[in-house]
Design a protein around this motif. Structure first.
Motif, short mmCIF file in Angstrom:
data_model
loop_
_atom_site.label_atom_id
_atom_site.label_comp_id
_atom_site.label_asym_id
_atom_site.label_seq_id
_atom_site.Cartn_x
_atom_site.Cartn_y
_atom_site.Cartn_z
N GLU A 171 5.77 2.40 8.01
CA GLU A 171 3.96 2.54 7.48
C GLU A 171 4.14 1.47 6.77
O GLU A 171 2.79 2.15 5.86
N GLN A 172 4.60 1.15 6.56
CA GLN A 172 4.71 -0.59 5.93
C GLN A 172 4.14 -1.48 6.25
O GLN A 172 4.96 -2.04 6.77
N VAL A 173 3.40 -2.46 5.91
CA VAL A 173 2.90 -3.78 6.31
C VAL A 173 2.90 -4.53 5.24
O VAL A 173 2.46 -3.89 4.32
N LEU A 174 2.99 -6.09 5.45
CA LEU A 174 3.66 -6.83 4.25
C LEU A 174 2.05 -7.79 5.31
O LEU A 174 2.08 -8.77 5.81
N ALA A 202 -0.13 -1.11 -3.19
CA ALA A 202 0.51 -1.66 -3.74
C ALA A 202 0.14 -3.08 -3.72
O ALA A 202 0.02 -3.65 -2.72
N ALA A 203 -0.35 -4.13 -4.73
CA ALA A 203 -0.82 -5.84 -4.51
C ALA A 203 -0.24 -6.56 -6.18
O ALA A 203 0.06 -5.76 -7.18
N ASP A 204 0.38 -7.38 -5.56
CA ASP A 204 0.03 -8.59 -6.59
C ASP A 204 -0.18 -9.87 -6.44
O ASP A 204 -0.50 -10.60 -5.75
N ALA A 205 -1.72 -9.64 -7.52
CA ALA A 205 -2.67 -10.64 -7.68
C ALA A 205 -1.65 -12.06 -8.13
O ALA A 205 -2.23 -13.26 -7.40
N ARG A 206 -1.20 -12.15 -8.63
CA ARG A 206 -0.26 -13.84 -8.85
C ARG A 206 0.49 -13.63 -8.06
O ARG A 206 0.83 -15.12 -6.96
N ARG A 207 1.30 -13.34 -6.63
CA ARG A 207 2.06 -13.34 -6.56
C ARG A 207 1.22 -13.25 -4.72
O ARG A 207 1.67 -14.73 -4.09
N LEU A 209 0.18 -11.21 -3.24
CA LEU A 209 0.96 -10.21 -1.59
C LEU A 209 0.09 -8.62 -2.37
O LEU A 209 0.40 -8.40 -3.09
N ALA A 210 0.45 -8.04 -1.07
CA ALA A 210 0.20 -6.94 -1.22
C ALA A 210 0.65 -5.92 -0.66
O ALA A 210 1.28 -6.43 1.08
N LEU A 211 0.58 -4.89 -0.50
CA LEU A 211 1.54 -3.15 0.58
C LEU A 211 0.01 -2.62 1.24
O LEU A 211 -0.78 -2.17 0.92
N VAL A 212 0.60 -3.19 2.66
CA VAL A 212 -1.40 -2.01 3.58
C VAL A 212 0.41 -0.41 4.14
O VAL A 212 0.79 -1.37 4.72
N ARG A 213 -0.58 0.50 3.41
CA ARG A 213 0.25 1.92 4.47
C ARG A 213 0.01 1.99 5.48
O ARG A 213 -2.02 2.34 5.71
N VAL A 214 0.18 2.44 7.00
CA VAL A 214 -0.24 3.11 8.15
C VAL A 214 -0.13 4.36 8.43
O VAL A 214 1.24 4.54 7.99
N ALA A 215 -0.87 5.49 8.58
CA ALA A 215 0.33 6.61 9.11
C ALA A 215 -0.16 6.12 10.79
O ALA A 215 -0.54 6.35 11.77
N GLY A 216 1.60 6.06 10.98
CA GLY A 216 1.69 5.71 12.15
C GLY A 216 2.74 4.51 12.23
O GLY A 216 3.13 3.30 11.14
N SER A 217 3.13 4.36 13.30
CA SER A 217 5.21 3.24 12.75
C SER A 217 3.93 1.98 14.16
O SER A 217 3.70 2.07 15.25
N PHE A 328 9.07 -7.80 -4.71
CA PHE A 328 7.70 -7.19 -5.10
C PHE A 328 7.69 -5.77 -3.81
O PHE A 328 7.68 -4.70 -4.24
N LEU A 329 8.77 -5.95 -2.69
CA LEU A 329 8.94 -4.47 -1.90
C LEU A 329 9.53 -3.89 -2.89
O LEU A 329 9.36 -2.39 -2.94
N ARG A 330 10.62 -4.68 -3.48
CA ARG A 330 11.37 -3.32 -3.98
C ARG A 330 10.97 -3.11 -5.32
O ARG A 330 11.04 -1.51 -5.90
N ARG A 331 10.15 -3.51 -5.90
CA ARG A 331 9.69 -3.14 -7.78
C ARG A 331 8.62 -2.24 -6.69
O ARG A 331 8.57 -0.96 -8.17
N ASN A 332 7.93 -2.43 -5.57
CA ASN A 332 6.95 -1.29 -5.22
C ASN A 332 8.21 -0.04 -4.32
O ASN A 332 7.34 0.32 -3.46
N ASN A 333 9.28 -0.14 -4.32
CA ASN A 333 9.70 0.83 -4.00
C ASN A 333 10.13 1.27 -2.20
O ASN A 333 9.65 2.30 -0.96
N VAL A 334 10.06 0.14 -1.54
CA VAL A 334 10.18 -0.35 -0.31
C VAL A 334 11.50 -1.58 0.00
O VAL A 334 11.66 -2.02 -0.66
N THR A 335 12.52 -0.64 0.52
CA THR A 335 13.65 -1.65 0.66
C THR A 335 13.75 -2.74 2.29
O THR A 335 13.84 -1.99 3.31
N PRO A 336 13.63 -3.86 1.72
CA PRO A 336 13.40 -4.19 3.06
C PRO A 336 15.31 -4.91 3.31
O PRO A 336 16.34 -4.31 2.52
N VAL A 337 14.51 -4.71 5.03
CA VAL A 337 16.23 -5.78 5.49
C VAL A 337 15.94 -6.82 5.52
O VAL A 337 15.64 -7.37 5.63
#
Length: 366
Positions: A171-174, A202-207, A209-217, A328-337
């Motif tokens: 449910e997470q898009v970068l 979550a978003a980081d204007a300096r980098r 980058l932003a996370l977009v959460r969606v309801a679904g896969s 950025f992902l790790r700081r926002n509780n997303v574990t990247p592969v």
């Protein structure tokens, strides 16, 4: 039909100090829907995330079950989530597996329609003069299957911009921060044509980058490259440039890593020669093994450079480094592969096909 028994499911410890009787015995999760399930998650009730997808060996057919044996500390109460091929979800909270070892996951029954004499066609004025709402309060798009929950439709009167994103977790898009900045509504269109609303946790204007959460896969997760990137490596971009002018589908371009720093020696970016356009922003920059090494962010303003130097630069573009995105992902509780990329190159067409299912079109309405 049965599924293999999974032993030792890792779950967070339960709050109870004494294990409930029989809680470590196997329990079964049944797919009681008419469609195959592509994802199944089972976590201790109250856990803030869904953990890993248990269906890593393939879909769970209708009527089949998946057997689980939880650890002793997991407790009796579980939250379960099943995602179907259509993108529909079945969620069951606080299931007591000690009381019932067979957990059925079924779609909620549709509400009974009002009498025909009182029902107006979707979108048509009702007797009180108001538009008749569609299920879920959203409008059905073209080609919506009978009985399927329709997705939200773009607002043709909104001031809108578009960009690209890619799947980094359940449910997470970068994407880029500038893609979603100032949006009153975000729509995410997946590779299989589903449209779903997005929120920005979550978003980081300096980098940028932003996370977009969606309801679904939204699709399978793309892996980031674990080993360092070298100058001169071949790269592939995948995204949706100039939506409405070029092809409505994704576009693939190829090039090289030109420099290991961005504009004005920015250490958080790469300079690349792969052509990018407006709308590519937020898309994946991939090596020739199909692993993400960056996030497309911008192109050099050739007109301004020509005014200052008298020369027009060719294919000078930039991407946020994958290491910055991983942090950025790790700081926002997303574990990247993370995966190592071996030497050698796969054909760009194969890399594009791999990225296709994981790359999404993003529409920002203001």
């Amino acid at each position: 039909m049965t599924r293999p028994l999974i032993l030792g499911l890792l779950l967070l410890p339960a709050l109870a100090a004494t294990p409930a009787l029989g809680q470590t015995e196997t329990f079964r999760v049944y797919n009681r829907t008419p469609a195959p399930a592509t994802a199944l998650h089972a976590v201790r009730s109250g856990r803030p995330d869904w953990g890993s997808n248990l269906l890593n060996r393939g879909p769970l057919a209708p009527g089949a079950f998946f057997a689980l044996r939880p650890s002793e500390a997991a407790g009796c109460r579980f939250d379960l989530r099943m995602v179907l091929e259509s993108g529909q979800e079945v969620v069951r909270r606080n299931a007591d597996i000690c009381a019932d070892r067979n957990v059925a996951m079924a779609l909620a029954p549709a509400a009974a329609p009002p009498p025909v004499a009182q029902r107006a066609p979707p979108g048509a004025p009702a007797p009180d003069g108001k538009p008749a709402p569609l299920p879920g309060g959203v409008a059905a798009g073209p080609g919506t299957a009978p009985g399927a929950m329709p997705g939200p439709r773009p607002n043709p009167n909104a001031r809108a911009s578009t960009g690209t994103g890619f799947v980094v977790g359940p449910e997470q898009v970068l994407t880029n921060h500038h893609v979603i900045e100032g949006c009153s509504r975000i729509l995410v269109r997946t590779a299989d044509g589903r449209t779903m609303p997005g929120q920005v946790p979550a978003a980081d204007a300096r980098r940028d980058l932003a996370l977009v959460r969606v309801a679904g896969s939204p699709g399978p997760v793309l892996a980031f490259r674990a080993n360092p990137v070298r100058r001169g490596e071949s790269v592939v971009t995948y995204g949706f440039p100039l939506a409405g002018l070029l092809s409505s589908g994704p576009t693939l371009t190829t090039g090289e890593v030109s420099a290991l720093a961005g504009l004005n020696d920015n250490p958080t970016q790469f300079q690349i020669s792969a052509p990018v356009q407006q709308g590519n922003s937020g898309g994946p920059l991939l090596d020739r093994q199909g692993h993400v090494i960056g996030v497309i962010v911008s192109k050099l303003n050739a007109a301004r450079v020509a005014q200052r130097t008298g020369d027009i630069p060719q294919n000078v573009n930039f991407a946020v480094k994958g290491t910055e995105a991983v942090d950025f992902l790790r700081r926002n509780n997303v574990t990247p592969v993370l995966r190592e990329s071996p030497s050698g190159e796969r054909p760009a067409v194969d890399v594009g096909e791999q990225a296709h299912a994981s790359t999404v079109f993003i529409r920002c309405e203001r």
